[in-house]
Design a protein around this motif. Sequence first.
Motif, PDB file in Angstrom:
ATOM      1  N   LEU A  55      61.352  70.205  43.850  1.00  0.00           N
ATOM      2  CA  LEU A  55      60.586  69.092  43.291  1.00  0.00           C
ATOM      3  C   LEU A  55      61.084  67.765  43.883  1.00  0.00           C
ATOM      4  O   LEU A  55      60.301  66.859  44.142  1.00  0.00           O
ATOM      5  CB  LEU A  55      60.718  69.050  41.761  1.00  0.00           C
ATOM      6  N   GLU A  56      62.400  67.689  44.098  1.00  0.00           N
ATOM      7  CA  GLU A  56      62.972  66.465  44.666  1.00  0.00           C
ATOM      8  C   GLU A  56      62.458  66.255  46.085  1.00  0.00           C
ATOM      9  O   GLU A  56      62.024  65.159  46.449  1.00  0.00           O
ATOM     10  CB  GLU A  56      64.508  66.570  44.654  1.00  0.00           C
ATOM     11  N   ILE A  57      62.487  67.334  46.869  1.00  0.00           N
ATOM     12  CA  ILE A  57      62.031  67.240  48.270  1.00  0.00           C
ATOM     13  C   ILE A  57      60.544  66.852  48.334  1.00  0.00           C
ATOM     14  O   ILE A  57      60.133  66.035  49.150  1.00  0.00           O
ATOM     15  CB  ILE A  57      62.275  68.584  48.998  1.00  0.00           C
ATOM     16  N   GLU A  58      59.768  67.412  47.418  1.00  0.00           N
ATOM     17  CA  GLU A  58      58.325  67.127  47.418  1.00  0.00           C
ATOM     18  C   GLU A  58      58.017  65.770  46.790  1.00  0.00           C
ATOM     19  O   GLU A  58      56.848  65.366  46.716  1.00  0.00           O
ATOM     20  CB  GLU A  58      57.580  68.227  46.659  1.00  0.00           C
ATOM     21  N   GLY A  59      59.041  65.122  46.256  1.00  0.00           N
ATOM     22  CA  GLY A  59      58.830  63.779  45.710  1.00  0.00           C
ATOM     23  C   GLY A  59      58.373  63.744  44.268  1.00  0.00           C
ATOM     24  O   GLY A  59      57.890  62.711  43.798  1.00  0.00           O
ATOM     25  N   ALA A 111      60.455  64.669  41.620  1.00  0.00           N
ATOM     26  CA  ALA A 111      61.580  64.474  40.705  1.00  0.00           C
ATOM     27  C   ALA A 111      62.728  63.812  41.463  1.00  0.00           C
ATOM     28  O   ALA A 111      62.795  63.905  42.693  1.00  0.00           O
ATOM     29  CB  ALA A 111      62.040  65.819  40.131  1.00  0.00           C
ATOM     30  N   LYS A 112      63.577  63.123  40.738  1.00  0.00           N
ATOM     31  CA  LYS A 112      64.790  62.632  41.378  1.00  0.00           C
ATOM     32  C   LYS A 112      65.981  62.728  40.434  1.00  0.00           C
ATOM     33  O   LYS A 112      65.834  62.732  39.213  1.00  0.00           O
ATOM     34  CB  LYS A 112      64.620  61.222  41.900  1.00  0.00           C
ATOM     35  N   ARG A 113      67.163  62.803  41.058  1.00  0.00           N
ATOM     36  CA  ARG A 113      68.416  62.914  40.333  1.00  0.00           C
ATOM     37  C   ARG A 113      68.911  61.495  40.055  1.00  0.00           C
ATOM     38  O   ARG A 113      68.952  60.685  40.986  1.00  0.00           O
ATOM     39  CB  ARG A 113      69.420  63.623  41.261  1.00  0.00           C
ATOM     40  N   THR A 114      69.219  61.183  38.810  1.00  0.00           N
ATOM     41  CA  THR A 114      69.798  59.865  38.517  1.00  0.00           C
ATOM     42  C   THR A 114      71.149  60.067  37.856  1.00  0.00           C
ATOM     43  O   THR A 114      71.546  61.212  37.599  1.00  0.00           O
ATOM     44  CB  THR A 114      68.892  59.059  37.552  1.00  0.00           C
ATOM     45  N   GLU A 115      71.824  58.984  37.549  1.00  0.00           N
ATOM     46  CA  GLU A 115      73.144  59.102  36.920  1.00  0.00           C
ATOM     47  C   GLU A 115      73.047  59.780  35.558  1.00  0.00           C
ATOM     48  O   GLU A 115      73.929  60.534  35.165  1.00  0.00           O
ATOM     49  CB  GLU A 115      73.776  57.714  36.747  1.00  0.00           C
ATOM     50  N   SER A 116      71.933  59.514  34.854  1.00  0.00           N
ATOM     51  CA  SER A 116      71.802  60.080  33.505  1.00  0.00           C
ATOM     52  C   SER A 116      71.087  61.436  33.507  1.00  0.00           C
ATOM     53  O   SER A 116      70.851  62.015  32.454  1.00  0.00           O
ATOM     54  CB  SER A 116      71.018  59.107  32.618  1.00  0.00           C
ATOM     55  N   GLY A 117      70.710  61.954  34.683  1.00  0.00           N
ATOM     56  CA  GLY A 117      70.056  63.265  34.740  1.00  0.00           C
ATOM     57  C   GLY A 117      68.806  63.234  35.617  1.00  0.00           C
ATOM     58  O   GLY A 117      68.607  62.308  36.404  1.00  0.00           O
ATOM     59  N   TRP A 118      67.972  64.258  35.474  1.00  0.00           N
ATOM     60  CA  TRP A 118      66.755  64.360  36.271  1.00  0.00           C
ATOM     61  C   TRP A 118      65.604  63.575  35.624  1.00  0.00           C
ATOM     62  O   TRP A 118      65.468  63.568  34.407  1.00  0.00           O
ATOM     63  CB  TRP A 118      66.325  65.826  36.392  1.00  0.00           C
ATOM     64  N   THR A 119      64.782  62.938  36.456  1.00  0.00           N
ATOM     65  CA  THR A 119      63.574  62.274  35.941  1.00  0.00           C
ATOM     66  C   THR A 119      62.389  62.592  36.860  1.00  0.00           C
ATOM     67  O   THR A 119      62.576  62.877  38.048  1.00  0.00           O
ATOM     68  CB  THR A 119      63.720  60.730  35.880  1.00  0.00           C
ATOM     69  N   ALA A 120      61.206  62.540  36.273  1.00  0.00           N
ATOM     70  CA  ALA A 120      59.977  62.738  37.070  1.00  0.00           C
ATOM     71  C   ALA A 120      59.679  61.447  37.823  1.00  0.00           C
ATOM     72  O   ALA A 120      59.973  60.349  37.337  1.00  0.00           O
ATOM     73  CB  ALA A 120      58.809  63.089  36.163  1.00  0.00           C
ATOM     74  N   THR A 121      59.131  61.576  39.014  1.00  0.00           N
ATOM     75  CA  THR A 121      58.841  60.370  39.792  1.00  0.00           C
ATOM     76  C   THR A 121      57.357  60.124  39.973  1.00  0.00           C
ATOM     77  O   THR A 121      56.933  59.033  40.267  1.00  0.00           O
ATOM     78  CB  THR A 121      59.477  60.456  41.200  1.00  0.00           C
ATOM     79  N   LYS A 122      56.550  61.141  39.891  1.00  0.00           N
ATOM     80  CA  LYS A 122      55.111  60.895  39.950  1.00  0.00           C
ATOM     81  C   LYS A 122      54.347  61.999  39.253  1.00  0.00           C
ATOM     82  O   LYS A 122      54.857  63.078  39.012  1.00  0.00           O
ATOM     83  CB  LYS A 122      54.630  60.737  41.396  1.00  0.00           C
ATOM     84  N   ARG A 123      53.121  61.667  38.941  1.00  0.00           N
ATOM     85  CA  ARG A 123      52.247  62.624  38.264  1.00  0.00           C
ATOM     86  C   ARG A 123      51.722  63.601  39.286  1.00  0.00           C
ATOM     87  O   ARG A 123      51.231  63.228  40.300  1.00  0.00           O
ATOM     88  CB  ARG A 123      51.056  61.902  37.627  1.00  0.00           C
ATOM     89  N   HIS A 152      58.181  70.343  36.057  1.00  0.00           N
ATOM     90  CA  HIS A 152      57.675  68.976  36.214  1.00  0.00           C
ATOM     91  C   HIS A 152      57.052  68.477  34.905  1.00  0.00           C
ATOM     92  O   HIS A 152      57.281  67.340  34.493  1.00  0.00           O
ATOM     93  CB  HIS A 152      56.646  68.930  37.352  1.00  0.00           C
ATOM     94  N   ASP A 153      56.292  69.355  34.232  1.00  0.00           N
ATOM     95  CA  ASP A 153      55.733  69.022  32.913  1.00  0.00           C
ATOM     96  C   ASP A 153      56.836  68.579  31.958  1.00  0.00           C
ATOM     97  O   ASP A 153      56.690  67.583  31.240  1.00  0.00           O
ATOM     98  CB  ASP A 153      55.072  70.254  32.276  1.00  0.00           C
ATOM     99  N   ALA A 154      57.921  69.357  31.930  1.00  0.00           N
ATOM    100  CA  ALA A 154      59.023  69.058  31.020  1.00  0.00           C
ATOM    101  C   ALA A 154      59.616  67.686  31.360  1.00  0.00           C
ATOM    102  O   ALA A 154      59.823  66.846  30.485  1.00  0.00           O
ATOM    103  CB  ALA A 154      60.089  70.147  31.109  1.00  0.00           C
ATOM    104  N   LEU A 155      59.837  67.446  32.660  1.00  0.00           N
ATOM    105  CA  LEU A 155      60.405  66.168  33.099  1.00  0.00           C
ATOM    106  C   LEU A 155      59.512  65.001  32.693  1.00  0.00           C
ATOM    107  O   LEU A 155      59.992  63.938  32.282  1.00  0.00           O
ATOM    108  CB  LEU A 155      60.570  66.158  34.626  1.00  0.00           C
ATOM    109  N   MET A 156      58.187  65.213  32.809  1.00  0.00           N
ATOM    110  CA  MET A 156      57.230  64.157  32.479  1.00  0.00           C
ATOM    111  C   MET A 156      57.345  63.755  31.010  1.00  0.00           C
ATOM    112  O   MET A 156      56.977  62.648  30.633  1.00  0.00           O
ATOM    113  CB  MET A 156      55.795  64.625  32.739  1.00  0.00           C
ATOM    114  N   GLY A 157      57.836  64.683  30.174  1.00  0.00           N
ATOM    115  CA  GLY A 157      57.906  64.402  28.740  1.00  0.00           C
ATOM    116  C   GLY A 157      59.287  63.943  28.289  1.00  0.00           C
ATOM    117  O   GLY A 157      59.518  63.747  27.101  1.00  0.00           O
ATOM    118  N   MET A 158      60.218  63.810  29.227  1.00  0.00           N
ATOM    119  CA  MET A 158      61.592  63.451  28.856  1.00  0.00           C
ATOM    120  C   MET A 158      62.016  62.234  29.681  1.00  0.00           C
ATOM    121  O   MET A 158      61.612  62.083  30.826  1.00  0.00           O
ATOM    122  CB  MET A 158      62.523  64.633  29.179  1.00  0.00           C
TER     123      MET A 158
END
Lengths: 386, 386
Positions: free
Chosen positions: A368-372, A374-386, A336-342
């Motif tokens: 992480l997706e189930i817990e809300g 992270a989410k999968r997008t067309e361009s890859g994974w992104t963080a959704t909340k802190r 999640h840390d990594a996602l938050m920075g990308m």
Amino acid sequence: MSRWASLSEKTRQELLQARAFLSAVAEPPAQALARFVAERGARGALDAILRERAPEQVQAEVEARRSGLSGEQLLRAGEAAGLRLLIPERPGWPHEAFAELVGAREVELPDVAEPLALWVRGRGELAELAERTVAIVGARAASGYGEHVAAEFGHGLSRAGFTVVSGAAYGIDGAAHRGALSAGGRTVAFLACGADLDYPAGHSRLLRAIADQGAVISEYPPGTPPRKHRFLVRNRLIAAMGQATVVVEAGARSGAANTANTADLLGRPVLAVPGPVTAQNSVGCHVMVRSGQAVLVTRADEVVELLSPLGVRPAEEVEGRSRATDRLHPDARRVHDALMGMDSASDGEIARDCGLPLGRVRAVLPELEIEGFAKRTESGWTATKR
Amino acid sequence: MSRWASLSEKTRQELLQARAFLSAVAEPPAQALARFVAERGARGALDAILRERAPEQVQAEVEARRSGLSGEQLLRAGEAAGLRLLIPERPGWPHEAFAELVGAREVELPDVAEPLALWVRGRGELAELAERTVAIVGARAASGYGEHVAAEFGHGLSRAGFTVVSGAAYGIDGAAHRGALSAGGRTVAFLACGADLDYPAGHSRLLRAIADQGAVISEYPPGTPPRKHRFLVRNRLIAAMGQATVVVEAGARSGAANTANTADLLGRPVLAVPGPVTAQNSVGCHVMVRSGQAVLVTRADEVVELLSPLGVRPAEEVEGRSRATDRLHPDARRVHDALMGMDSASDGEIARDCGLPLGRVRAVLPELEIEGFAKRTESGWTATKR
């Protein structure tokens, strides 16, 4: 039936008059006199003093005031000023509180002795008031911070059922009494002058309020003026009456530090409230904590905890705020840390960024997706909340 | 001649390249990798990793980043960014500071391992900088009070010859570095990202100044972005590099509290500065002092004292002001007290007021007169000064 109840009215009056006389004939703390009274009883000691047959040390303590002094007159003066006389022979004396002072006298602590009598203004029964007590002491020249904190402690301890004991001085003392009064609780002031005097003058209304919800007390007979050394002598009664002593803002060499020292010598816990290190007001408190003489306290409920044999725990606000990601596995937090920075990333990019094996990253991402988080997008994974 | 000096240039380059590779191939703290490198040496470990013959745990730590990584390229990137690579094989490595981390790893403290290499910006020689050190840590969201105190500690410790170690963050860290810089002293910042990055961005000038008077250091290879967990991982290096850790303003569950915990686990003294109990900023400091984890400190010289084997005593200002009457005998002070409360009085009146025998009062009064505390007037004795 108490021993007092079994005494004749004449004997009771003789005891009261003898104690009134003894409370006035020597300047407290009169160690030789206190020891002599403990051995002979009040009437026996009085008799020996009047006949000049008391031990030399006792005679030295009483010489200056003996002649012309009358216990009967003192009692009448006290009554006229609205004071009662509490004596150890009569029910209501706080024996437990002062037992330590007797002990201290016996090991020859300098300048310590139990009071021979107490002059009381107010309705409160001292033995009851003394059941659960905390002394709060500190500087006269207190800061707004110090007065605020003293009032908070007075209020909180009062609400927790403690009698707040202090010295009615300006600054910390006054704020502590007021805090207790504002909680509708009980509070006791020990004065360094007669209990009939409004000292300091600016606290005459406060002293009346204290008498109404507790007691204003002195070992000095009615009319005794305050003297510098009497404040230090009075402090031992505050220290003895408090089951613990809380120091709020005190100079390194101050009356409050003196009270704390006495409490410590009497085996009572000393607690000190810290303050900004940029001001001089809390220097004494910090010195006491550094030296191990005092325990640092920041809130009334920490005092309650320290004085509770069953170990009541204060509210857990000190544990810090919890974070949404607290419940995640450490590896999931790293992803999640990594996602938050990308902006968005492939699972391989995430693995390289956080250094976890690719397989582990792939296992964690759906969680992480189930817990809300992270989410999968067309361009890859992104963080959704802190 | 050191062992390093006896090595061929080729071997030196191999060691530097191997360490550069190892510093990048796993996310610190990589405990299995650190242990493996300690056993096999840097070149042996690198060789095993490239052949996929390292133990399973090591392979898991390096799997995500192994392919395509080049120690040679990393060294060039570091050089281009103005970084030197410090490695344990080369003179200048602060072995003593990190010995505790090796020990911690060996008793399996979670998440602790020594750094495999350090990337350094700045001219300072780390082994020298590490001789006498204090870490100062605290909240990013510090109060003006906290920043002021951190700067004072940084300044005072720097003047006393200590290198101030911190994390270059906003708030307490920055103030501590600035305090050291303002004293012309030495200071070291450990970053949670590549040492070539200016993080936080607002501290780019500060980081340059730190590099000029000390060093900006990271175990992460050049270009590594900051990640949340890297701050906690980085904190162990600050805790290890400081011979003591001073905490100024910290939440109960904060990065600074984490650094303090690590310092404590490593056997280093933890010192905490108190603050107003009415704000939340110092809650963590107060908790540490209450729990016994930290010693309360209020000034830099108290830290110096704690770290001085010979027991340098701080200035005695805490002893409180002395008073003119201090040199008098207690009886003389009592007589003086009485005089201070009376307009003018006969020796008999004074004796009754203070309760001392008349003979004693008569003996003391001339002394007070000679010392300038009392004078004889037509109407009796009066006090002349406080």
